[in-house]
Design a protein around this motif. Structure first.
Motif, PDB file in Angstrom:
ATOM      1  N   GLY A  31       0.811  -1.213   0.000  1.00 12.67           N
ATOM      2  CA  GLY A  31       0.000   0.000   0.000  1.00 12.67           C
ATOM      3  C   GLY A  31       0.848   1.268   0.000  1.00 12.67           C
ATOM      4  N   THR A  32       0.466   2.255  -0.823  1.00 11.91           N
ATOM      5  CA  THR A  32       1.227   3.501  -0.933  1.00 11.91           C
ATOM      6  C   THR A  32       0.321   4.607  -1.464  1.00 11.91           C
ATOM      7  OG1 THR A  32       3.100   4.576  -2.047  1.00 11.91           O
ATOM      8  CG2 THR A  32       1.965   2.836  -3.267  1.00 11.91           C
ATOM      9  N   ASP A  33       0.684   5.845  -1.158  1.00  7.23           N
ATOM     10  CA  ASP A  33      -0.074   6.978  -1.706  1.00  7.23           C
ATOM     11  C   ASP A  33       0.669   7.642  -2.868  1.00  7.23           C
ATOM     12  OD1 ASP A  33       2.006   8.130  -0.335  1.00  7.23           O
ATOM     13  OD2 ASP A  33       0.784   9.544   0.811  1.00  7.23           O
ATOM     14  N   ILE A  34       1.712   6.981  -3.372  1.00  2.13           N
ATOM     15  CA  ILE A  34       2.458   7.481  -4.525  1.00  2.13           C
ATOM     16  C   ILE A  34       1.865   6.849  -5.782  1.00  2.13           C
ATOM     17  CG2 ILE A  34       4.728   7.732  -5.599  1.00  2.13           C
ATOM     18  CD1 ILE A  34       4.495   9.065  -2.836  1.00  2.13           C
ATOM     19  N   PRO A  35       1.206   7.625  -6.641  1.00  8.26           N
ATOM     20  CA  PRO A  35       0.515   7.044  -7.800  1.00  8.26           C
ATOM     21  C   PRO A  35       1.400   6.199  -8.704  1.00  8.26           C
ATOM     22  CG  PRO A  35      -0.195   9.308  -7.475  1.00  8.26           C
ATOM     23  CD  PRO A  35       0.945   9.072  -6.520  1.00  8.26           C
TER      24      PRO A  35
ATOM     25  N   GLU B 285       2.132   2.902  -6.987  1.00  7.34           N
ATOM     26  CA  GLU B 285       0.923   2.069  -6.996  1.00  7.34           C
ATOM     27  C   GLU B 285       0.698   1.451  -8.380  1.00  7.34           C
ATOM     28  OE1 GLU B 285      -2.620   0.113  -6.354  1.00  7.34           O
ATOM     29  OE2 GLU B 285      -1.108   0.811  -4.917  1.00  7.34           O
TER      30      GLU B 285
END
Length: 322
Positions: A24-28, A31
């Protein structure tokens, strides 16, 4: 193989879910890259070994799931790094991250998957330190195997001794550690641990030998292009077997490998040389010997479904076509 998958479907689902959650990551961009790999994942043989080994000895528990997820994460991390080292354009029939975005993102993504794998080991409530040491040894061997292969490819000088060192370091060591992690999670005795390691080490060597056979006689529509190893100047067991059968041609063939180019006459000549001089048969004989050795090691475990499916997995390795 379908019967085996059905047997451990629920636990493999837990492993796959943990792998995905771990990434899981918030870096597009990160991801997107993770999704690309997850959508084209392989058969997850290494976590399968972890689960089956734990089941053969005792039972699958939360620590087993963590170790199985770690095996899959670390395996894919090594592939991302290998794609850069080998300048690979495709894997499993789809473009590599390295070919799409370049080597730097592939290395960084590999680092990301590697760290997430280590985190899963550390999340285990028992034996995390011991299993971490096993995976640490494997990571060192993965790097050593890749460097040795690069060194040997440069001069076309790979011998059978070096070949086996390379395929142990690059493939069999992770099979072995995956099995040991499963065995340890289930409370294996020292004798059972030794048998687990013997089985998986033999299976891993056979798995890589089969890969090397498929490079000469596989079906290109199923994944890896034929002759890719030759283009990377890798001398593998089928070619070593053919040179052993025809020593008078060895020096000439090695010189041809050093200067090989895509679609060249040299590539066709070497492929024909391997087939005509029994190189495929030589490699298959070695592969089958390792598979038999691995199955024999299963005698240390009580009779049961997991033991049966481990032997089925060995049969799959010998018969697969991709």
């Amino acid at each position: 193989m379908e019967e085996l998958k059905a047997y451990i479907k629920a636990d493999m689902g837990r492993v796959a879910a943990l792998v995905e959650k771990s990434l899981g990551t918030d870096i597009p961009l990160l991801e997107k890259c993770n999704r690309h790999i997850l959508e084209h994942k392989g058969k997850m043989v290494r976590p399968m070994i972890t689960l089956l080994m734990a089941d053969a000895i005792g039972s699958i528990n939360d620590n087993t799931i963590n170790f199985a997820a770690a095996a899959e994460l670390i395996h894919n991390a090594s592939l991302l790094h290998d794609d850069v080292a080998d300048n690979s354009d495709s894997r499993r029939g789809v473009p590599t991250i390295s070919s799409i975005l370049g080597p730097r993102p592939s290395v960084l993504l590999g680092d990301f998957w590697l760290v997430k794998g280590i985190a899963r080991i550390l999340d285990a409530t028992e034996n995390s330190s011991r299993v971490m040491n096993l995976f640490g040894k494997t990571l060192s061997e993965l790097a050593e195997g890749e460097m040795l292969q690069l060194e040997m490819a440069k001069g076309g000088a790979t011998t059978e001794k070096e070949y086996y060192r390379i395929i142990y370091d690059k493939t069999a060591t992770l099979f072995e550690t995956s099995a040991l992690a499963g065995a340890i999670s289930a409370g294996a005795t020292p004798e059972q641990e030794a048998a687990a390691g013997e089985f998986a080490r033999s299976l891993g060597l056979a798995f890589q030998i089969k890969d090397d056979i498929l490079d000469y006689e596989g079906d290109e529509t199923l994944g890896k292009p034929l002759g890719q190893d030759l283009l990377e100047k890798k001398i593998t067991l089928p070619l070593l077997g053919a040179m052993k059968a025809c020593p008078s041609q060895e020096q000439r063939i090695r010189e041809m490998v050093k200067g090989i180019e895509p679609g060249s006459e040299a590539q066709k000549t070497i492929s024909s040389f391997v087939v005509e001089n029994g190189g495929i048969d030589y490699a298959e004989e070695a592969m089958n010997a390792y598979l038999a050795k691995g199955v024999k090691a299963l005698d240390a475990f009580p009779k049961g479904k997991a033991k049966f499916y481990l032997s089925m997995l060995a049969a799959y390795v010998g018969n697969r076509n991709k």
